[in-house]
Each structure stands twice: as C-alpha cells, then as structure tokens.
Design an enzyme around this catalytic site. Structure first.
Site, short mmCIF file in Angstrom:
data_model
loop_
_atom_site.label_atom_id
_atom_site.label_comp_id
_atom_site.label_asym_id
_atom_site.label_seq_id
_atom_site.Cartn_x
_atom_site.Cartn_y
_atom_site.Cartn_z
CB ILE A 48 36.94 29.96 55.95
CG1 ILE A 48 37.56 29.84 54.56
CG2 ILE A 48 37.26 28.74 56.77
CD1 ILE A 48 37.18 28.59 53.81
CB SER A 84 41.61 41.17 51.15
OG SER A 84 42.75 41.99 51.34
N GLY A 85 40.34 42.98 53.25
CA GLY A 85 40.42 44.05 54.24
C GLY A 85 41.77 44.18 54.89
CG ASP A 91 47.47 47.62 34.02
OD1 ASP A 91 47.45 46.71 33.18
OD2 ASP A 91 47.44 47.39 35.25
CB CYS A 102 51.42 38.45 35.77
SG CYS A 102 50.03 39.15 34.86
#
Length: 631
Positions: free
Chosen positions: A291, A363-364, A100, A2
């Site tokens: 990508i 993600s890493g 939450d 958000c």
C-alpha cells in the site's frame, strides 16, 4: 482458511437446532465463501465455512473418521500434515482424503489430547469423540487463529471463530464485563481470555479445553509456552547462519497451496526478509502487494518497490488516501468487540488489494516480538539500567514525586518527556512497561470512568494482565520478560487479531513464517544482547540478512503502519469526534465521566494535548455500543 461453529449439550443429548447452527455459520460466511456445511447428532452440532486452499475437491467439513465416531471442524493449516499422514498410515490408519483436516481426526485417535503437540501450524478446531462423550477445543501456540467459547445458562457449550457467531445465540448473556472495559482502555483491545461480554471467553493461545458431557465447564489447559531456554556456546556467526536456515524452512513449508500465493511487502525488515526467502525458493516471480499513501510522511512504498525490483517480484501497489476514515463503522462490524488499533484501516486495504490476485499471502508479523524490534524495548532497558543502580524505595520517593509534579509534555520527543521517564523509574519493570504501552494511564482512566462504574471495577486494574503473565514467565531476564509479555498480550490481542479479521473479511489466508513455533522456540534462546545490541533492535536478524537485503532497508528508521489520527480529529473527523464523545450513546452507557470527555475534546481541538489515540478508542467503543443497541 475457514470459519467454525459448534454447540455441545454438556448435560446430555438434547437436540441441536440445525437452523440455529446454520445462522451461526452464516455470520462467518466471509471466512469461507467456497463451501458451507453443518453436522448434527444428538447433543452435538458442528458448522463450517470453507476457504479452499489444499485438497480442493475432497476437504469438505465437518469431517469424521471411518465410522463417524470422531468428528472435527477446523480452521487453519497444519504444515507438517504430510509427514503426520505417513506416520499415521504406518500405524494402521486409513485416509480417504489428502488434506490436513483428516490428519487431526486420526491424530486424536492415536494420541488423544497430546495430538496438538505434534501439529506444526496455525489452527483452531473443535473435535467430538462420541465414544468418550468428549468435546476437545484447541488453539495454536501463538494465537494466529481465533477461538471463542461460551457456556450458556441452559448448559449448552458453544464455540466459534468469531464473536459474532456466539452473539447470534439467543441465550448468550451479553452484559458488558467491567474488567474488559478497563483492559480495553488500557491496551486498546480486550486481552485473552476475556471478551467484552461477561458470558463469553477466548481460548488463549497454546491452550486446549477438554469438556466431558455431564461435567461442569472444564478449565483450559496450557500445552505450550515460549521456553526462553538459553543456547550455550553459540557464537554470533553461528546464530546468523542457523537463523537464515530456520527462516528459510519456516517459509518453505508455508508455500504449499493449490491456489495463488503471494506476500505482503511493506519495505520493512520483516516482510522484506520473507520475500527474500520466498524468491530463493520459487522458480516463478513472487506475487507481492503493498500500500502506498498519498502523504509521504506515512508512505513506505519506495522501499517496497526497491525490494520488489531486487527480487524481480510481480509487484502490485495501490495508493490509499491517508484520509481513509470511512471504514470506522466497518471496523466495528469486523472486530465484534472494541478494537482501537487504527492501523486496522491500512491493513484492511492491503488485504483487499492482495485478494484480487492471491488467496494465500505470507506476512512478516512477529519479527518485532521475536527479535526485540520495538523502540519501546530500547527505552525500557535504558530505564531498567537506572533502576538497577537505585533502591526501589528511593526511586519511588524521588522519581515518584518528580513524576507527580513535573508538567506533562506529550508534544515533545520522548527523550524530553521527563514526566513519563520519572514515572517509569518510580515503578518496577512490569508496571513501567504496562504504563509505557497503555493508551491511557491509570490516572486518565480514573478520570474517564464514572464513579458508579469505578465501583463495579472493585479496584481491578488492567496491569494485572501483565503481572499475571510475568508470574508465569519462564525467564526473568528483563528484555526477555518484556518480549514474553508482548508475545502473550500485544501479539495475539492486537497484531494477529487485526490481521485475521482484516484478511478474513476478504477471504484471504495469511500465513506467518516468523511465528513458526520451532523458530520462535529457537530464537527465544538466543542471548538478549544478540537481539538488542548497542541500541539496535533485531540485531542478529539484520546481521543475518545483510547478504540478502540492502543496508538502507535493514537499517533505516522504522515507520510503522499508521494513519494521521491527530489531524483527522482537528479536521474532517472533528464533528464525528464531537458527536460520538459528547453524544447520547456514551452518555447513556453509565461508564464515562462526561466532564472528562468534554475536556479531552476541547484540549485536542485546541492543540493543547494530543488525545488522538484515546479519542480513537472512544470512537470505536461508541461504534460498538451503537451496534449492540441495534442488534
């Protein structure tokens, strides 16, 4: 995920203009395209843009408690919210939703400012307690989610998820902060807590701010830090086994969503590890996105495809032209202040690709900082080994003189850049590391800036950012200290900022398991030699993953997410470079030495020097100034 905004009258209960709040809110529409709302009462206004991920039907914000005396606007995810909800219900709190957001409200009622200690996740929020006349701002421990704030001259305290929302306020002082400029041209971003404006600040990761109505602007309070508390008696085998279990748990708690979920997959160790854990926790194929580049020198797509095939993921790859420089002005709009990481271009594209198929992506990010994966750690430790054998006074005398007169060789492999090595050996660890990561050296910045601008700096140097963090560091082990510095600067200022803005531009939520704070705490306590071992970074991480990923994925040379800047500035962006660096916008700013700008352009075009990173930073600064002038 958000976007949040808010305004508090710190002097009383003056009316807050709902139209102004809505304008602020709409500048962040991209962060939450599903719903938008504002809330106003005497002396306070909150605004919220919602990207619906959990409790799609009843999570509208701003949200309050039963009588509306406590209100919150919140950006993020609290992954342990179900356990906290059960605990709070046991303490007598009544919930109207299953999201939450409401947990934050009741956690504040129960535990006050200490509520943040109970939250496990990524978050930034503003909470208003009408009975106490207090505004509480909080940001997560590692800085995954952003939070900006400003005290306006009329006593109004405003906050937002992005700087552009504050910039829409007529009363915001927008004078450029000279110290922020110095820091930007050293780091390539403006580190916390500064912004490019003197009149606005970032709330630093792991900090809260409790503002009492009627009081001066409160000072931020640090509620968490990376402990680097050593584990005693842990064997390498024990560490590997526990690491996998902790990583699996960090991934598992981030798989809760009521919308499509997937992962970025570059083919590197970190993203591949996340996908491996996800595949073991899911009955369905994991959605993965990567990508590919049409230039093989920058392309890792074959490695991503190898991991996707191994785990039978639903893999999606798009090919991007390496000459994808049309985003330059778009990036200036996204980041709101100068931001010089050119990998923001492929990051933007992979987020664009992911959003076509998922709303949430794992993600890493964070693996290099946690496990000492950057090559620069290896170089720094080699230099530190030499420093430990030679007294500082002698090092400064011998290596300082050699560094001063040895010719510069940017074109050569690092091992042959003796000037850089000599200069590093002449310094202490922190100052040497700062110079190693800087876009421009102290000498370059001294030539870059005009004499009048240098006077405004009053001797301030960007190295003071790292020195201040080093003074507060809980560890003095050399490798751990450098990791700590990156966790405080590069990670939130560059990596997480880049991903947040690029993902939110496409209304995509990105979750970061390797930055789960419990995992970070535990990893910080591992012996440094388990992280950097025999010149191999991420040693214990890679060893623990050998049962899950092929050797050629774990131990191949790191490529990074880069673009061919040097070639761009000698080819398709040559005229853009010249017009930006030598044009009226930078000339009229009063910041730069025009003769040095001309020298940089000529030397780069001729191939005498590679100034691609400094030139990119100047292009992004010029784009920022043009946007400022048009506002």
């Amino acid at each position: 995920m958000c976007g949040i905004v808010g305004i508090l009258d710190t002097r009383g209960s003056r009316s807050i203009d709902p139209a102004l709040l809505r304008r602020m809110n709409e500048t962040q529409h991209h962060r939450g395209p599903d719903e938008g709302n504002v809330y106003v009462e005497p002396g306070l206004g909150f605004g919220h843009r919602r990207l619906s991920v959990i409790d799609l039907s009843s999570g509208l914000q701003p949200m309050g408690n039963e009588d509306g005396s406590v209100m919150v606007c919140y950006n993020g995810e609290i992954y342990n919210y179900q356990e906290l909800m059960a605990e709070l219900q046991g303490l007598g709190h009544v919930f109207r939703t299953r999201c939450d957001t409401e947990v934050i409200v009741h956690a504040w009622e129960e535990w006050g400012a200490a509520c943040v200690d109970r939250f496990r996740g990524m978050f930034a929020f503003g909470l208003w307690d009408r009975n106490k006349r207090q505004l509480f701002l909080a940001r997560d421990r590692l800085g995954v989610k952003p939070l900006f704030y400003a005290m306006l001259p009329d006593g109004m305290l405003a906050f937002s998820s992005e700087l552009k929302a504050l910039r829409s306020l007529p009363g915001l002082p927008r004078a450029i902060d000279p110290c922020a400029v110095e820091e930007y041209f050293a780091f390539g971003y403006v580190p916390e807590p500064r912004t490019i404006y003197q009149g606005a600040l970032k709330l630093a990761p792991g900090h809260t701010l409790l503002q009492q109505v009627g009081a001066p602007l409160a000072q931020p309070h640090r509620y968490w830090d990376v402990p680097f508390k050593p584990h005693h008696g842990m064997t390498a085998r024990d560490a590997q086994g526990e690491l996998i279990e902790r990583l699996r748990e960090a991934v598992r708690i981030r798989l809760v969503a009521e919308v499509p979920l997937g992962a970025f997959l570059s083919g590197g160790v970190d993203s591949s590890a996340i996908v491996a854990m996800m595949a073991g926790l899911s009955d369905q194929p994991v959605n993965t996105c990567s990508i590919a580049f049409n230039d093989k020198a920058f392309d890792e797509s074959a490695h991503a495809a190898q991991v996707a095939q191994l785990y039978r993921t639903a893999h999606h790859a798009d090919t991007v032209d390496t000459d994808d420089y049309g985003l330059l002005d778009t990036l200036a709009d996204l980041y709101d202040e100068p931001f010089a990481d050119s990998s923001a271009i492929p990051t933007y594209r992979v987020c664009q690709l992911a959003r076509r198929r998922v709303t949430v992506a794992l993600s890493g990010d964070g693996g290099d900082e946690n496990f000492a994966g950057y090559r620069r750690y290896r170089y720094a430790m080699a230099e530190q080994a030499v420093r430990g054998r030679i007294p500082l006074a002698l090092r400064r005398s011998v290596f300082g003189t050699l560094g001063k007169y040895y010719p510069k060789a940017d074109w050569a492999p690092r091992v042959f850049r003796a000037k850089t090595t000599f200069e590093g050996l002449a310094r202490g660890l922190v100052e040497a590391y700062f110079h190693g990561v800087s876009l421009m050296s102290d000498q370059m910045r001294a030539q870059l800036f005009s004499k009048p601008f240098q006077q405004k700096l009053q001797g301030y140097r960007a190295v003071e950012v790292m020195q201040a963090h080093a003074r507060r560091s809980p560890t003095q082990d050399p490798l751990s200290l450098l990791q700590y510095l990156d966790l405080k600067t590069y990670l939130p200022g560059d990596i997480l900022t880049k991903v947040d803005r690029a993902s939110m531009a496409h209304a995509l939520e990105v979750r970061v398991p390797l930055l789960d704070h419990k995992l970070v705490e535990w990893v910080s306590g591992l012996p440094p030699e388990m992280k950097l071992h025999g010149g191999e970074g991420k040693y214990v991480f890679k060893k623990s993953l050998e049962a899950h990923l092929p050797q050629e994925i774990l131990y191949r040379k790191k490529m990074g997410f880069s673009v061919p800047l040097a070639a761009w500035f000698r080819g398709p962006l040559r005229e853009r470079m010249r017009s930006a660096l030598l044009g009226p916008v930078l000339a009229d700013a009063g910041i730069f030495n025009r003769a040095y700008l001309s020298e940089m352009v000529e030397h780069h075009e001729s191939g005498r020097r590679d100034y691609s990173a400094p030139i990119w930073s100047l292009l992004m600064f010029e784009a920022f100034l043009r946007k400022e002038a048009a506002a």
